[in-house]
Design a protein around this motif. Sequence first.
Motif, mmCIF file in Angstrom:
data_model
loop_
_atom_site.group_PDB
_atom_site.id
_atom_site.type_symbol
_atom_site.label_atom_id
_atom_site.label_comp_id
_atom_site.label_asym_id
_atom_site.label_seq_id
_atom_site.Cartn_x
_atom_site.Cartn_y
_atom_site.Cartn_z
ATOM 1 N N UNK A 49 0.503 -0.972 0.237
ATOM 2 C CA UNK A 49 -0.314 0.194 0.661
ATOM 3 C C UNK A 49 0.989 1.848 -0.248
ATOM 4 N N UNK A 50 1.890 1.124 0.721
ATOM 5 C CA UNK A 50 2.272 2.150 0.563
ATOM 6 C C UNK A 50 3.519 2.393 -0.230
ATOM 7 N N UNK A 51 4.082 1.727 -1.540
ATOM 8 C CA UNK A 51 4.500 1.097 -2.243
ATOM 9 C C UNK A 51 3.715 2.594 -3.367
ATOM 10 N N UNK A 52 2.037 2.198 -3.487
ATOM 11 C CA UNK A 52 1.057 2.684 -4.781
ATOM 12 C C UNK A 52 0.961 3.912 -3.763
ATOM 13 N N UNK A 53 0.856 4.210 -2.877
ATOM 14 C CA UNK A 53 0.723 5.894 -2.416
ATOM 15 C C UNK A 53 1.732 6.612 -2.787
ATOM 16 N N UNK A 54 3.354 6.437 -2.317
ATOM 17 C CA UNK A 54 4.353 6.736 -3.068
ATOM 18 C C UNK A 54 4.920 6.564 -4.721
ATOM 19 N N UNK A 116 6.907 2.531 6.080
ATOM 20 C CA UNK A 116 7.489 4.089 5.165
ATOM 21 C C UNK A 116 8.396 4.235 4.475
ATOM 22 N N UNK A 117 9.466 3.019 4.491
ATOM 23 C CA UNK A 117 10.980 3.092 3.260
ATOM 24 C C UNK A 117 9.939 2.806 2.034
ATOM 25 N N UNK A 118 9.166 1.864 2.087
ATOM 26 C CA UNK A 118 8.025 1.420 0.829
ATOM 27 C C UNK A 118 7.656 2.836 0.238
ATOM 28 N N UNK A 119 7.065 3.806 1.167
ATOM 29 C CA UNK A 119 6.465 4.993 0.533
ATOM 30 C C UNK A 119 7.653 5.685 -0.780
ATOM 31 N N UNK A 125 10.117 4.657 -8.243
ATOM 32 C CA UNK A 125 9.590 4.088 -8.920
ATOM 33 C C UNK A 125 8.800 4.706 -9.933
ATOM 34 N N UNK A 126 8.361 5.293 -9.790
ATOM 35 C CA UNK A 126 7.634 6.573 -10.098
ATOM 36 C C UNK A 126 8.102 7.540 -11.176
ATOM 37 N N UNK A 127 9.011 8.002 -10.778
ATOM 38 C CA UNK A 127 10.184 8.818 -10.724
ATOM 39 C C UNK A 127 10.786 7.959 -12.277
ATOM 40 N N UNK A 137 2.672 -6.588 -6.341
ATOM 41 C CA UNK A 137 2.611 -7.649 -6.346
ATOM 42 C C UNK A 137 3.529 -8.749 -5.766
ATOM 43 N N UNK A 138 4.590 -8.178 -5.825
ATOM 44 C CA UNK A 138 6.469 -8.722 -6.015
ATOM 45 C C UNK A 138 6.387 -8.823 -4.385
ATOM 46 N N UNK A 139 6.462 -7.383 -3.829
ATOM 47 C CA UNK A 139 6.957 -6.322 -1.958
ATOM 48 C C UNK A 139 5.654 -7.455 -1.674
#
Length: 185
Positions: A49-54, A116-119, A125-127, A137-139
């Motif tokens: 979820x934090x990965x997606x948010x970031x 928080x690190x995933x954010x 990743x977006x950049x 999925x993998x994370x």
Amino acid sequence: MALSAIFLVALSLSMDCFAVALAGSVSMQRLSYNQVVRASFAFGFFQAGMLVLGWLVGQAVVDIIAGYAYWVAFVLLGLVGVRMIWESLSSGSESRQHTDITKGFALLTLSIATSIDALAVGLGLALLESRILLAVIVVGLVTFFVAGAGFYLGRKIGILLGQWAGIIGGVILIGLGFSILLGVM
């Protein structure tokens, strides 16, 4: 980003969860299958979820800093990696507490804190204009299994490895930052 790089990022992000699971299970008097699944799911869910948010935040600003994307990703991964190493080295030997970290407020707090690190990674990743679905999925899956392993290993080998898990994760993130900067990934 290549699947192997995504896997390394996932493994690195999951090291905080591994360390928490390891330390938490050492301090718990009993550890059931349901506790492990519940906590591992929460850790994986919050990491994803934090990965997606970031990533979503990064999508909003990608045009503004597109020319600096590799540098930003390098700095973010480097900062997260250094922070993980710093926290691992400065935590020392923590006293054992008999708190069940697999439920309630403790689980929620730890799930947020370890994700928080995933954010920051999601922003990176977006950049880099990476696809997010595969990374999420993998994370999520890697974190689920690594946290589960941390719980079970914690009952077997003790709290000492928890500090090294954070250091290893930090070093991997810094290395990935350098490889992105150098255009390897």
